[in-house]
Structure formats: structure tokens, C-alpha cells
Design a protein around this motif. Structure first.
Motif, PDB file in Angstrom:
ATOM      1  N   THR A 288      -2.745  -6.709   9.802  1.00 48.31           N
ATOM      2  CA  THR A 288      -2.369  -6.251   8.385  1.00 48.31           C
ATOM      3  C   THR A 288      -1.299  -7.119   7.854  1.00 48.31           C
ATOM      4  O   THR A 288      -1.002  -6.851   6.719  1.00 48.31           O
ATOM      5  CB  THR A 288      -2.198  -4.767   8.395  1.00 48.31           C
ATOM      6  OG1 THR A 288      -0.826  -4.615   9.363  1.00 48.31           O
ATOM      7  CG2 THR A 288      -3.384  -3.852   8.901  1.00 48.31           C
ATOM      8  N   SER A 289      -0.746  -8.019   8.614  1.00 45.34           N
ATOM      9  CA  SER A 289       0.193  -8.848   8.085  1.00 45.34           C
ATOM     10  C   SER A 289       0.327 -10.008   8.913  1.00 45.34           C
ATOM     11  O   SER A 289      -0.336 -10.267   9.775  1.00 45.34           O
ATOM     12  CB  SER A 289       1.694  -8.079   8.237  1.00 45.34           C
ATOM     13  OG  SER A 289       1.846  -8.021   9.527  1.00 45.34           O
ATOM     14  N   GLY A 290       1.113 -11.025   8.223  1.00 44.98           N
ATOM     15  CA  GLY A 290       1.269 -12.385   9.137  1.00 44.98           C
ATOM     16  C   GLY A 290       0.695 -13.320   8.399  1.00 44.98           C
ATOM     17  O   GLY A 290      -0.091 -13.466   7.318  1.00 44.98           O
ATOM     18  N   ILE A 291       1.113 -14.712   8.946  1.00 46.89           N
ATOM     19  CA  ILE A 291       0.568 -15.892   8.387  1.00 46.89           C
ATOM     20  C   ILE A 291      -1.125 -16.082   8.123  1.00 46.89           C
ATOM     21  O   ILE A 291      -1.553 -16.244   7.314  1.00 46.89           O
ATOM     22  CB  ILE A 291       1.102 -17.060   9.156  1.00 46.89           C
ATOM     23  CG1 ILE A 291       2.562 -17.127   8.903  1.00 46.89           C
ATOM     24  CG2 ILE A 291       0.546 -18.594   8.746  1.00 46.89           C
ATOM     25  CD1 ILE A 291       3.614 -18.122   9.911  1.00 46.89           C
ATOM     26  N   MET A 292      -1.590 -15.721   9.425  1.00 42.61           N
ATOM     27  CA  MET A 292      -3.067 -15.825   9.534  1.00 42.61           C
ATOM     28  C   MET A 292      -3.647 -14.675   8.765  1.00 42.61           C
ATOM     29  O   MET A 292      -4.548 -15.124   8.257  1.00 42.61           O
ATOM     30  CB  MET A 292      -3.494 -15.722  11.031  1.00 42.61           C
ATOM     31  CG  MET A 292      -2.705 -16.810  11.976  1.00 42.61           C
ATOM     32  SD  MET A 292      -3.053 -18.348  11.301  1.00 42.61           S
ATOM     33  CE  MET A 292      -4.629 -18.702  11.249  1.00 42.61           C
ATOM     34  N   HIS A 293      -2.944 -13.582   8.586  1.00 39.68           N
ATOM     35  CA  HIS A 293      -3.755 -12.654   7.601  1.00 39.68           C
ATOM     36  C   HIS A 293      -3.640 -12.936   6.199  1.00 39.68           C
ATOM     37  O   HIS A 293      -4.520 -12.876   5.575  1.00 39.68           O
ATOM     38  CB  HIS A 293      -2.782 -11.372   7.725  1.00 39.68           C
ATOM     39  CG  HIS A 293      -3.024 -10.016   7.027  1.00 39.68           C
ATOM     40  ND1 HIS A 293      -2.630 -10.135   5.677  1.00 39.68           N
ATOM     41  CD2 HIS A 293      -4.049  -9.315   6.681  1.00 39.68           C
ATOM     42  CE1 HIS A 293      -2.920  -9.011   4.874  1.00 39.68           C
ATOM     43  NE2 HIS A 293      -3.887  -8.513   5.715  1.00 39.68           N
ATOM     44  N   ALA A 294      -2.645 -13.844   6.064  1.00 41.87           N
ATOM     45  CA  ALA A 294      -2.546 -14.224   4.430  1.00 41.87           C
ATOM     46  C   ALA A 294      -3.488 -15.192   4.271  1.00 41.87           C
ATOM     47  O   ALA A 294      -4.084 -15.477   3.308  1.00 41.87           O
ATOM     48  CB  ALA A 294      -0.837 -14.958   4.328  1.00 41.87           C
ATOM     49  N   CYS A 295      -3.767 -16.251   5.443  1.00 44.97           N
ATOM     50  CA  CYS A 295      -4.649 -17.189   5.284  1.00 44.97           C
ATOM     51  C   CYS A 295      -6.235 -16.719   4.884  1.00 44.97           C
ATOM     52  O   CYS A 295      -6.865 -17.071   3.970  1.00 44.97           O
ATOM     53  CB  CYS A 295      -4.822 -18.077   6.452  1.00 44.97           C
ATOM     54  SG  CYS A 295      -3.470 -19.243   6.628  1.00 44.97           S
TER      55      CYS A 295
END
Length: 404
Positions: A288-295
Motif C-alpha cells: 500500500t505504500s513505497g517507491i514500487m507502489h508509486a511506480c
């Protein structure tokens, strides 16, 4: 005494191109005579020079001609010569090895530019196309350019004094006004965004370990990144941060090691493997969060290139290094700027693929990491020696101000 006349054209005085060519001739053991020299009278006029190069032997002359050609010296107006590749992945002797400078080849009297130039590759004529190909992509029978004749290289020109990067040079020093530099980088990113050029971010796991992952995540969510290059480590520890609040077992909120925290990155990788991949973990609500989630949520392209030391790895990691190179090559087209932060190997690998016109910024706390990139031929790169957490925090702040 063997000789040949070459020509130079452009801002060859203020860019020091002429000096570099003349120094090269003398350093290798040749002699020169400037037979023609027209100096541009304004900053928009190009200067032109013809230089007669001579040497004691034909072999030495050819060596000198090869070296000065890399600075933009144009040999006689001959056509390119080609030889067929003897086998898949094998180039003929005396193949032309490319630089990352803009390059054209002369075919039937017409200069044809190579669209996506890359250093340490070959020039191949295939089905009426002129291609820049790494060795492993060359097929048996491909017509490969050999020798220097009929090849033109455009040296790096002087920077526009109105450009936000105009005050920067390629040397590496810790004694810089970092606030001013980061503001200029932010302005350059905004300019690329306005021009429709793509923005690449190349990152290492120190971004997560130092607590800077939050800022990279904000850059992605803010629409400032178009493609991400990284390895298994950055993605794994980013996901560990999201699932457990730790990086390498250290709690990021307190800086304290937690019990059995050394297992967290393995458990994070196992969770994603069980979900089938990063995208599946996001869409299922597991991540639900983090760099890969943002990607994933922002539909940002990413390439995770693996290494021999990887744990797992994550399902999205490309473990075949050749396949990873090719995946990265597909993403470097149309770039305006590349930010390389806290990673040596991925920075050098990416730098090898970038044309010289792509603005390249390498940020690391270790000056040696920045120097390695420059030493390996990415001459357009600007090195900034500083902590990645400070750099990303300031960059986010500057971009927010520009957006506002």
C-alpha cells in the motif's frame, strides 16, 4: 612522410576542441599544419579549420586519425566501408567502435544520423536502416561499418550561458554550493517536463537505508519521474520498509535494530513472490505504500536489473544481464535528463547507454563512484558529492516550489 588533411567545424575555439585535436596529434607523435582557418565572428557563427596531419609511418598516422576523429575531426569525404559479420555476436576486424557523441555516416553522398547513439557499440546497415547495435545484437551477415572514413562525430558544444546548468562543469568536487546546484537540477527537470522529454531516475538501496525512500516516492507521485532503473536491493528494501517499517532490519523511525529484523527483507521478497509480482501485490491491496507502489499506481516504467548477490530475487527482477541491458535500452529513448543517485554499477551501466546530449547528474557520498562514471566515457555527466537523503529532500522541496 604520410599525411592526410582533416577538417573541424563548430565552436571549436571556445569549446577547446581545436586545442584537444592539436594536443592529441603532438602527444601521439605526429605533426600538424593548419592550412585553413575561418573564425566565426559572432557566437552564432561557426569556425572552420583544415589541418594537415603527418606522421613517420602510415600506421602511426592511422592511429592519430582515429583519435582526432573522436573529437569531431572529419576525414576525407569518402563513403563508409562495411564488412559482413562473420557470426552472430561477432564483429569483423577493424569494426568502428562508437562513442556516445552524435554520429553520422556518409552513404551515397548523404550524411545519415544515427538516431540512438550509444558508446562501445557497432554501426550496422540492415534493411536500409543505420543502426547502433551492441555486439550481442549483431547477426551473421549484417553489414558492419569498418574504419573511420565516412563517419562524422559531433563534439560536445559549449553550453548556452542562459542554461540553468551553464555554471556546472564535469569535474568532481565536494566544495560546491549544493543548494544552488540542486535548484538548477530542479529547474532542468521542470524544463524537460515542459518540453515533453522523459526523466530517468537510477537509484541504489542506500536511498532506503538513509530514510530517503519517502522523497523518491514523492517525486514519482508528483509526476517528476518517467522511468526508474534499479536492482533487486532497492525494490526489496523499499517493500520491506512498506511491510515492516525496517530496512536491513533497522527500524527507520527510530534507527534501532529490531529482533529478527535481518529476516525482514527475505520475508518481504517471499511475500511478493507469493503474490506473483509487485503489480499483483499492489492491486490486491497487500502493498500500500513505497517507491514500487508509486511506480505501479502512477504507471511508471521500471527496470530491475539483477546481480549475482541477489536474495530471492523479486519476480520482477531480470536476472539475465543481457536481457536487462536490452530492457534498459528500450527505456532510454527520448530522455532529457538522467538522475543517478547512490549507485555505482547501475550508474555506469546506464551512462554507457546514454547519448551525450542527455543531461546526466550523478549523486553519491563517495567521490570515487562519481569519478568512475566520468572515467568510463560519460563525459557529459555532472558529479555531485553529497548524501542522497539531503539531495532528494532538497530536490523535492525545489520542485514543489517550481510547481507552485
Amino acid at each position: 612522410m604520410p599525411f592526410e588533411t582533416v577538417s573541424l567545424e563548430g565552436h571549436i575555439i571556445d569549446s577547446l576542441t581545436l586545442s584537444k585535436v592539436l594536443d592529441t596529434i603532438l602527444r601521439v607523435g605526429g605533426q600538424y599544419q593548419i592550412t585553413k582557418f575561418d573564425v566565426g565572428s559572432t557566437k552564432n557563427n561557426l569556425s572552420k579549420a583544415e589541418i594537415k596531419i603527418s606522421a613517420d609511418t602510415e600506421e602511426l598516422l592511422q592511429q592519430i586519425l582515429h583519435l582526432v576523429q573522436q573529437h569531431g575531426a572529419l576525414r576525407s569525404e569518402g563513403e563508409i566501408s562495411t564488412l559482413p559479420a562473420p557470426a552472430d555476436g561477432v564483429l569483423p576486424d577493424d569494426f568502428y567502435a562508437t562513442t556516445n557523441l552524435e554520429t553520422s555516416v556518409r552513404i551515397k553522398g548523404i550524411w545519415r544520423p544515427i538516431e540512438q547513439i550509444e558508446m562501445d557499440c557497432a554501426i550496422v546497415l540492415r534493411n536500409e536502416e543505420v543502426l547502433c547495435l551492441p555486439m550481442h545484437q549483431v547477426k551473421q551477415g549484417d553489414e558492419v561499418v569498418v574504419g573511420d572514413i565516412g563517419v562524422r562525430v559531433d563534439p560536445l558544444q559549449r553550453r548556452d550561458p542562459t542554461d540553468s546548468f551553464s555554471f556546472m562543469e564535469s569535474d568532481v568536487s565536494t566544495e560546491r554550493n549544493k543548494t544552488l546546484i540542486i535548484a538548477a537540477i530542479a529547474q532542468s527537470i521542470k524544463t524537460c517536463r515542459n518540453e515533453g522529454s522523459r526523466i530517468l531516475f537510477v537509484g541504489g538501496p542506500a536511498i532506503i537505508h538513509t530514510g530517503a525512500g519517502l522523497y523518491l516516492e514523492q517525486l514519482i507521485l508528483g509526476g517528476w519521474i518517467d522511468v526508474l532503473f534499479a536492482g533487486n536491493a532497492l525494490a526489496a528494501h523499499d517493500i520491506e520498509r512498506s511491510l515492516y517499517g525496517t530496512s536491513l532490519g533497522v527500524e527507520l523511525s527510530t534507527g534501532n535494530a529490531v529482533a529478527h529484523g535481518h529476516e525482514h527483507h527475505l520475508r518481504a521478497i517471499n511475500t511478493i513472490r507469493g503474490a506473483g509480482g509487485i503489480k499483483q501485490a499492489v492491486t490486491s491491496g497487500m502493498l500500500t505504500s513505497g517507491i514500487m507502489h508509486a511506480c505501479i499506481t502512477k504507471s511508471i516504467d521500471f527496470v530491475l536489473a539483477g546481480s549475482i548477490r541477489d536474495d530471492g530475487p523479486l519476480p520482477d527482477v531480470i536476472s539475465d544481464s543481457i536481457a536487462a541491458q536490452d530492457a534498459m535500452r528500450k527505456q532510454v529513448k527520448g530522455l532529457g535528463i538522467a538522475l543517478m543517485v547512490a549507485t555505482t554499477l547501475h550508474s555506469v551501466a546506464t551512462g554507457n547507454m546514454l547519448p551525450a546530449h542527455v543531461r546526466t547528474v550523478c549523486v553519491d557520498s563517495d567521490a570515487d563512484s562519481v569519478i568512475k562514471l566520468l572515467d568510463r566515457g560519460t563525459h557529459q555527466a555532472f558529479g555531485l558529492v553529497t548524501d542522497c537523503e539531503y539531495f532528494l529532500k532538497e530536490l523535492v522541496s525545489n520542485l514543489r516550489g517550481l510547481a507552485a
